[in-house]
Design an enzyme around this catalytic site. Structure first.
Site, short mmCIF file in Angstrom:
data_model
loop_
_atom_site.label_atom_id
_atom_site.label_comp_id
_atom_site.label_asym_id
_atom_site.label_seq_id
_atom_site.Cartn_x
_atom_site.Cartn_y
_atom_site.Cartn_z
CB THR A 1 -17.59 31.30 1.61
OG1 THR A 1 -17.21 30.92 2.93
CG2 THR A 1 -18.97 31.93 1.69
CG ASP A 2 -16.46 26.89 4.60
OD1 ASP A 2 -16.49 28.13 4.77
OD2 ASP A 2 -15.61 26.17 5.17
CD GLU A 3 -17.59 32.41 6.79
OE1 GLU A 3 -18.39 33.13 7.43
OE2 GLU A 3 -16.42 32.74 6.56
CE1 TYR B 1 -18.18 36.78 2.49
CE2 TYR B 1 -17.89 35.16 4.24
CZ TYR B 1 -17.65 35.58 2.94
OH TYR B 1 -16.89 34.80 2.10
CE LYS C 1 -19.22 34.78 -1.85
NZ LYS C 1 -18.66 35.28 -3.15
#
Length: 351
Positions: free
Chosen positions: A133-135, A159, A163
């Protein structure tokens, strides 16, 4: 020939499996633990299709992974399985550490043992594709350049931290052991089969029910939106031609503020399913912002276009119309997800 897909009954995973089997006769071994977000009804069009082999199981189960790899001898692993909802990670981070970190570690070790025993072309052609993810990159200011593959990691939620940890494990297994990995970091996905706890499906479902449309803070949090089948086509491109050990950012070139997303959904519903009570925007309700809410994500997807020739086929305008129409056309799917009845198949077959 086959591929092993983890998390293939979830939102992005099931869309990937459906997209893969539209254009390939290669068997998909679909491993999913069927948590609350795993829904086999997403894959009901594949009932009786010998190319789709579903296995209920946990990526933390090393013995199961070893058995599946030995039995099916996949040429690639595509790793979607993850806990992915930020709000849930705030209230219960332990599940995110277990699945996203421990699960990825277990899968990497199983893949390393399997790959290490392969010979010749089978070994040279094997790939482990990690979907992230870009997060993991943190939050951007309004005028900052979009995230590139070389941005430092600055995760801000349980989260995204879990990741980020999984991304680092994948990188380390390549550099230490030579495992032929690929990693992709995607922006916010939307489209069919999206569990209605995320922004877009929640707004559609609540609006149709006449319920409040909760918007965090001032609604000016900006995200880059990627239609889910575009994400599937990008992953296919990376598996086919991506350079081993590389990271590819996958984005939709669609930066929009959350409040503008909500208003767009409302306008489409006003057009496609008008309410006698008046415009759906009347239901917008601002609520207290969640802790540590990142202000802006944006993906620079030029690397995947430059190296692999991939660009999204959908604009936000075309993708969001398809999405809203899908939810209008599939009220039974929505009702069964909301009621929990989608689990009946699981209970019948697994007890």
């Amino acid at each position: 020939m086959s591929i092993l897909v983890t998390g293939g009954a979830g939102f992005i995973g099931s869309n990937f499996v459906l997209d893969w089997l539209k254009g390939s006769d290669e068997t998909v071994i679909n491993l999913d633990v069927l948590s609350y977000a795993g829904n086999l009804e997403n894959l009901k069009t594949l009932d009786g299709d010998a190319r789709h082999v579903f296995v209920k199981g946990d990526i933390c189960d090393r013995a199961l992974l070893d058995r599946l790899l030995a039995e099916h001898r996949p040429r690639a692993i595509v790793h979607f399985a993850a806990e992915s909802h930020v709000d849930r990670s705030i209230h219960g981070p332990a599940a995110f550490v277990r699945t996203n970190i421990e699960g990825t570690f277990t899968l990497l070790e199983a893949a390393r043992a399997y790959w290490g025993a392969l010979q010749g072309e089978e070994k040279a052609g094997f790939r482990f594709h990690h979907v992230s993810t870009d997060e993991v990159y943190g939050s951007l200011k309004k005028d900052d350049a979009p995230f590139t593959e070389t941005n430092p990691y600055e995760p801000n939620s349980p989260y995204s931290a879990s990741k980020a940890a999984s991304d680092h494990l994948v990188r380390a297994w390549h550099h230490t052991y030579g495992l032929p990995v690929l990693t992709s970091n995607c922006s916010n996905n939307y489209g069919p089969y999206h569990f209605p706890e995320k922004l877009i499906p929640l707004m559609i479902v609540n609006a149709l029910a006449g319920k409040p449309l909760p918007v965090y803070g001032d609604g000016q949090q900006i995200r880059d939106w990627l239609y889910v089948t575009d994400h599937a086509s990008a992953i296919r491109a990376v598996i086919a031609g991506g350079r081993v050990g590389e990271v590819y950012n996958i984005g939709g070139w669609n930066e929009m503020a959350n409040i503008d997303i909500v208003k767009t959904v409302c306008a489409l519903l006003d057009e496609l399913r008008p309410s006698a009570a008046g415009p759906y925007e009347r239901l917008i309700t601002y609520v207290t912002d969640r802790p540590g809410h990142d202000r802006r994500y944006a993906i620079d997807a030029r690397k995947i276009e430059r190296e692999l020739g991939w660009r999204p086929a959908e604009t936000f305008q075309t993708g969001i119309r398809k999405t809203v129409q899908w939810y209008l056309d599939n009220p039974d799917w929505v009702a069964r997800v909301q009621s929990g009845a989608y689990r009946d198949w699981l209970n019948k077959h697994y007890g």
